[in-house]
Design an enzyme around this catalytic site. Sequence first.
Site, PDB file in Angstrom:
ATOM      1  CG  ASP A   1     -19.638  30.270 -11.793  1.00 53.54           C
ATOM      2  OD1 ASP A   1     -20.185  30.631 -10.737  1.00 53.54           O
ATOM      3  OD2 ASP A   1     -19.432  31.051 -12.746  1.00 53.54           O
TER       4      ASP A   1
ATOM      5  CG  HIS B   1     -22.736  28.022  -1.749  1.00 55.31           C
ATOM      6  ND1 HIS B   1     -22.220  28.214  -3.008  1.00 55.31           N
ATOM      7  CD2 HIS B   1     -22.973  29.262  -1.254  1.00 55.31           C
ATOM      8  CE1 HIS B   1     -22.155  29.518  -3.247  1.00 55.31           C
ATOM      9  NE2 HIS B   1     -22.602  30.179  -2.218  1.00 55.31           N
TER      10      HIS B   1
ATOM     11  CG  LEU C   1      -7.357  12.600  -6.700  1.00 56.26           C
ATOM     12  CD1 LEU C   1      -6.932  13.064  -8.092  1.00 56.26           C
ATOM     13  CD2 LEU C   1      -8.883  12.438  -6.657  1.00 56.26           C
TER      14      LEU C   1
HETATM   15  C1  FPP Z   1     -19.667  29.404  -7.246  1.00 53.53           C
HETATM   16  O1  FPP Z   1     -21.049  29.581  -7.382  1.00 53.53           O
HETATM   17  C2  FPP Z   1     -19.346  28.487  -6.148  1.00 53.53           C
HETATM   18  C3  FPP Z   1     -18.743  28.840  -4.981  1.00 53.53           C
HETATM   19  C4  FPP Z   1     -18.317  30.231  -4.700  1.00 53.53           C
HETATM   20  C5  FPP Z   1     -18.517  27.870  -3.896  1.00 53.53           C
HETATM   21  C6  FPP Z   1     -18.149  26.454  -4.258  1.00 53.53           C
HETATM   22  C7  FPP Z   1     -18.272  25.620  -3.050  1.00 53.53           C
HETATM   23  C8  FPP Z   1     -18.834  24.407  -2.970  1.00 53.53           C
HETATM   24  C9  FPP Z   1     -19.347  23.674  -4.138  1.00 53.53           C
HETATM   25  C10 FPP Z   1     -18.964  23.784  -1.607  1.00 53.53           C
HETATM   26  C11 FPP Z   1     -18.288  22.504  -1.391  1.00 53.53           C
HETATM   27  C12 FPP Z   1     -16.862  22.517  -1.758  1.00 53.53           C
HETATM   28  C13 FPP Z   1     -15.919  21.716  -1.233  1.00 53.53           C
HETATM   29  C14 FPP Z   1     -14.564  21.738  -1.844  1.00 53.53           C
HETATM   30  C15 FPP Z   1     -16.140  20.836  -0.079  1.00 53.53           C
HETATM   31  P1  FPP Z   1     -21.670  31.036  -7.272  1.00 53.53           P
HETATM   32  O2  FPP Z   1     -22.132  31.260  -5.882  1.00 53.53           O
HETATM   33  O3  FPP Z   1     -20.669  32.034  -7.778  1.00 53.53           O
HETATM   34  O4  FPP Z   1     -22.880  30.893  -8.248  1.00 53.53           O
HETATM   35  P2  FPP Z   1     -23.520  32.041  -9.147  1.00 53.53           P
HETATM   36  O5  FPP Z   1     -22.484  32.397 -10.177  1.00 53.53           O
HETATM   37  O6  FPP Z   1     -24.699  31.362  -9.726  1.00 53.53           O
HETATM   38  O7  FPP Z   1     -23.861  33.180  -8.247  1.00 53.53           O
END
Ligand code: FPP
Length: 249
Positions: free
Chosen positions: A21, A38, A132
Amino acid sequence: MSLIEQVKQGRLPRHIAIIMDGNGRWAQMQGQERTFGHSQGVTPVREVIEGSAELGISYLTLYAFSTENWSRPRKEIDALMSLLVSTLNTELSTMVENNIRLRLIGDLERFSPDIYRDLMEGVHRTAGNSGLTVQIALSYSGRWDIMQAVRHIAGQVRDGALSPAELTEDLFARHLATAGVPDPELLIRTSGEVRISNFLLWQCAYTELYFTPTLWPDFRRDDLYRAILDYQHRERRFGKTSAQVQQNF
Ligand code: FPP
């Protein structure tokens, strides 16, 4: 002693789950678009996969896209989808070389056929690997998982294949998306939020929770080691008394 050496001296969790997050906030703090956060979140994904594989952890589950995330702006969803597909594609050969098995959990039918096909390619190509297991939760929520398990089981009861008296926790767990994977011993959430947010609701019944203010794009291997060290200093009692646990009751 280095963090990794300290970690290696304690008992390791078999399964670690992570709510990644804070990508959006990280990007906004730099005056950038949320999607930049992201893309910067890929480096820590690589770090935790490599770190877990090196330690000999058996399962790592990453929450990449929740059922609720479908309500984000279309532009952000599309950017996230193409990032996921391109990252999984570029990392595929590394996963194959390192004996990593990719699994996807979630309501994958909601993805377009092209994205679904691209995502499943990695699952098929790594299916025979025995190191893994990396489970990526996509279009996943804990309530969705419980509901789809209930639907399967209700169908079996209706067809006379199962009687309500035969339904046990083990049998129920075999209908969850995580069937065959042990429950996580440790759940990490970044960005200072202190919630489970509809993640592995059934599976986290006894999981140790670890919250860190670090935003996901800043999370590195040492942060993973710190979380494991914290877990190693806790006593897992499963409802027993401390004395019972210490005597291995
Ligand atoms: C939450 O941050 C994160 C996500 C919704 C996306 C997670 C995805 C990645 C890290 C991309 C790569 C992943 C893989 C598995 C290849 P948020 O957008 O909710 O952040 P905020 O709470 O600050 O708004």
